[in-house]
Design a protein around this motif. Sequence first.
Motif, PDB file in Angstrom:
ATOM      1  N   PRO A   1       0.827  -1.206   0.000  1.00 19.25           N
ATOM      2  CA  PRO A   1       0.000   0.000   0.000  1.00 19.25           C
ATOM      3  C   PRO A   1       0.863   1.259   0.000  1.00 19.25           C
ATOM      4  O   PRO A   1       1.898   1.322   0.665  1.00 19.25           O
ATOM      5  CB  PRO A   1      -0.804  -0.131   1.299  1.00 19.25           C
ATOM      6  CG  PRO A   1      -0.779  -1.582   1.639  1.00 19.25           C
ATOM      7  CD  PRO A   1       0.535  -2.099   1.148  1.00 19.25           C
ATOM      8  N   CYS A   2       0.437   2.274  -0.752  1.00 25.11           N
ATOM      9  CA  CYS A   2       1.166   3.544  -0.755  1.00 25.11           C
ATOM     10  C   CYS A   2       1.148   4.206   0.614  1.00 25.11           C
ATOM     11  O   CYS A   2       1.977   5.087   0.895  1.00 25.11           O
ATOM     12  CB  CYS A   2       0.569   4.492  -1.791  1.00 25.11           C
ATOM     13  SG  CYS A   2       0.788   3.940  -3.492  1.00 25.11           S
TER      14      CYS A   2
ATOM     15  N   PRO B   1     -12.502   3.589  -2.242  1.00 22.23           N
ATOM     16  CA  PRO B   1     -12.352   2.563  -1.205  1.00 22.23           C
ATOM     17  C   PRO B   1     -11.032   1.803  -1.354  1.00 22.23           C
ATOM     18  O   PRO B   1     -10.401   1.826  -2.421  1.00 22.23           O
ATOM     19  CB  PRO B   1     -13.547   1.629  -1.461  1.00 22.23           C
ATOM     20  CG  PRO B   1     -14.486   2.401  -2.330  1.00 22.23           C
ATOM     21  CD  PRO B   1     -13.650   3.341  -3.122  1.00 22.23           C
ATOM     22  N   ALA B   2     -10.652   1.119  -0.308  1.00 19.16           N
ATOM     23  CA  ALA B   2      -9.364   0.407  -0.319  1.00 19.16           C
ATOM     24  C   ALA B   2      -9.286  -0.620  -1.439  1.00 19.16           C
ATOM     25  O   ALA B   2      -8.227  -0.833  -2.029  1.00 19.16           O
ATOM     26  CB  ALA B   2      -9.127  -0.265   1.033  1.00 19.16           C
ATOM     27  N   GLU B   3     -10.408  -1.282  -1.737  1.00 15.64           N
ATOM     28  CA  GLU B   3     -10.387  -2.341  -2.745  1.00 15.64           C
ATOM     29  C   GLU B   3     -10.775  -1.847  -4.131  1.00 15.64           C
ATOM     30  O   GLU B   3     -11.077  -2.647  -5.021  1.00 15.64           O
ATOM     31  CB  GLU B   3     -11.335  -3.475  -2.314  1.00 15.64           C
ATOM     32  CG  GLU B   3     -10.916  -4.167  -1.025  1.00 15.64           C
ATOM     33  CD  GLU B   3      -9.500  -4.729  -1.095  1.00 15.64           C
ATOM     34  OE1 GLU B   3      -9.141  -5.308  -2.143  1.00 15.64           O
ATOM     35  OE2 GLU B   3      -8.751  -4.580  -0.114  1.00 15.64           O
TER      36      GLU B   3
ATOM     37  N   ASP C   1      -2.848   7.366  -4.016  1.00  9.56           N
ATOM     38  CA  ASP C   1      -2.481   6.436  -2.954  1.00  9.56           C
ATOM     39  C   ASP C   1      -3.302   5.152  -3.054  1.00  9.56           C
ATOM     40  O   ASP C   1      -4.524   5.185  -2.883  1.00  9.56           O
ATOM     41  CB  ASP C   1      -2.738   7.058  -1.571  1.00  9.56           C
ATOM     42  CG  ASP C   1      -1.667   8.039  -1.157  1.00  9.56           C
ATOM     43  OD1 ASP C   1      -0.516   7.873  -1.586  1.00  9.56           O
ATOM     44  OD2 ASP C   1      -1.993   8.984  -0.402  1.00  9.56           O
ATOM     45  N   THR C   2      -2.652   4.036  -3.353  1.00  7.00           N
ATOM     46  CA  THR C   2      -3.327   2.750  -3.168  1.00  7.00           C
ATOM     47  C   THR C   2      -3.345   2.451  -1.676  1.00  7.00           C
ATOM     48  O   THR C   2      -2.366   2.698  -0.975  1.00  7.00           O
ATOM     49  CB  THR C   2      -2.600   1.626  -3.918  1.00  7.00           C
ATOM     50  OG1 THR C   2      -1.243   1.548  -3.459  1.00  7.00           O
ATOM     51  CG2 THR C   2      -2.603   1.873  -5.420  1.00  7.00           C
ATOM     52  N   LYS C   3      -4.459   1.926  -1.204  1.00  4.12           N
ATOM     53  CA  LYS C   3      -4.622   1.690   0.239  1.00  4.12           C
ATOM     54  C   LYS C   3      -4.504   0.213   0.601  1.00  4.12           C
ATOM     55  O   LYS C   3      -4.577  -0.146   1.777  1.00  4.12           O
ATOM     56  CB  LYS C   3      -5.980   2.231   0.692  1.00  4.12           C
ATOM     57  CG  LYS C   3      -6.173   3.728   0.369  1.00  4.12           C
ATOM     58  CD  LYS C   3      -7.579   4.185   0.722  1.00  4.12           C
ATOM     59  CE  LYS C   3      -7.816   5.630   0.309  1.00  4.12           C
ATOM     60  NZ  LYS C   3      -7.934   5.786  -1.160  1.00  4.12           N
TER      61      LYS C   3
END
Length: 583
Positions: free
Chosen positions: A258-259, A398-400, A419-421
């Motif tokens: 994750p970023c 959302p994260a996904e 930002d990828t979460k």
Amino acid sequence: MTEERPNDPVTGMSGGQALARMLQAHDCGPIFGMGGFQLLPFYEAARALGLRHHLINDERCGTFAADAYARVSGRPGVVDATLGPGATNLVTGMVESLNAGVPLVVLAGDTHRDHSWKNMTQECRQTEILRPAAKELIRIETPKRIPELVRRAFAVATSGRPGPVVLDIPEDVAHAEVAFAPSDFRVDPATTRYPARRARPDRTDVARAAALIAHAKRPLLLVGGGIHLSGAYESVLAFAEALSVPVAHTMSGKGAIPCTHPLSAGLFGRYSRIANDLVATSDCLLVVGCKLGEIATKRFQLLPAGVPLIHLELVAEEIGRTAEPDVALWGDARAGLDDLLAELSDSAQRLAAERRGYAAEVVERMAKWRVEAEPRLTSGERPINMGRLIGELNGLMPAESILVADGGFAAHWGGLLYDTKAAGRGFVADRGFASIGYGLPGSLGCQLAAPERAVVGITGDGGLNMMIGELETARRIGTPFTLVVVNNAASGYVKALQHAMYGPGNYQSSDLVEMDYAAIARSMGCHGIRVEDPDRLGAALGEALAERTLPSIVDVVVTRDPGKMLPAVDSRVLTVKAGDRPV
């Protein structure tokens, strides 16, 4: 693989039916294509068997959609085309998949062999055109071999570095009636997903690499798209956390971790958060699943001389192409990282403790960068600043979720600021060939691969102009992705380069007509929103994400200033010499 049984009952069917049966046996996902006489038996069999086949309006779009589907689903994408112009339209998308290592099975109809080279309608030397764009081209000369050669296509597409495999199918082979036994349609289950096989680096080389890493005080992981091809997310995270090693990524490698993770150093190469500075002060670089091409290395200037370099790569020919490693590790990214961590397990706790200050430095540097980036991410400028668009997406996605970035500056802005979460394919960019126009069909393919996930694509107005016909496809299929159109009434990257090289006002063939793409989308039966006020961005994106029955176009009017079109801190200060590119 199931064994052939000599007493199986024999069934007569056309070559096209056999093709469809083999795709069904491989549990293939959606097929994208445009029919013609040569493959009509295949189309009829696909209908009868209930295969998911989607008519597209341009074969290049079908290849892009299949490519995106494969990236997100972990299964080979499938696309078909008729002979001649249908087949040649596949080339751009196939080269994207070939360069990026994405598995495709490509069905191309061809002429009836009794009449080949007699000026048949749409006839061309298509196998010679397609072969350089494919990992392998297989011409099927007899219908009896269709099951065998389809198995071969899936095996080649999913093994080693994945890639597109063409099945060239003459008209008479597709239409011929042949007897098959049920056991002819056997499948190797490993080849229905990728990677089908894994290779481990040599143990002696692993030990040499581990010694370099153990000796280093400031090691750095540089990861590329091979992390996704290997599914190495858990291995990257385990290695980084166990040894306190920061992770930087290319645009293709974004999502390796994750970023937002404390050890994430973000993008490295032409544009960078803090990673380039870390490269400059590193005493050991571990490159994993990365070809170290032009953008990743700032045109081959980034990697410092004299710093130990370890290169873990699945394709041996890529090792040493642009940088000579001290240790070459030939093998799968996940397997190689696992072996390296196992080799270092006895000293891992000590090494992590010794690098605690180094890890803290990464957190401090990233926090400082975020403060510096905040004015762009929250900018109230009108027309809208690209940074504000990415900032809104960072808050809403959302994260996904999945962000699809078209070629050109959409990928550069997204690669730098988004930002990828969560680890995984949360950022999909067509960096194999960086072709403009991937955004719309790529979003369609991603949405079909992950129907429950939010999918947002970013494309330019030029990119949408190339592919706008596929809005009809998306509406017909009912894929509810959101496509953000970066509307700057220009071929933005080209205009920005002209601005940097030749000064303000000196632009040639880089301006577009101002269009209202939201109105166009609505006229095609899709959801359309136009945004000119940055304070309306969040609400517009939220409205589009909430629409789950139709594709949505969010037409965002962004800066017309070519000095602000590139994601550098201030691209107007770039000094570009003729024959060079900004780094």
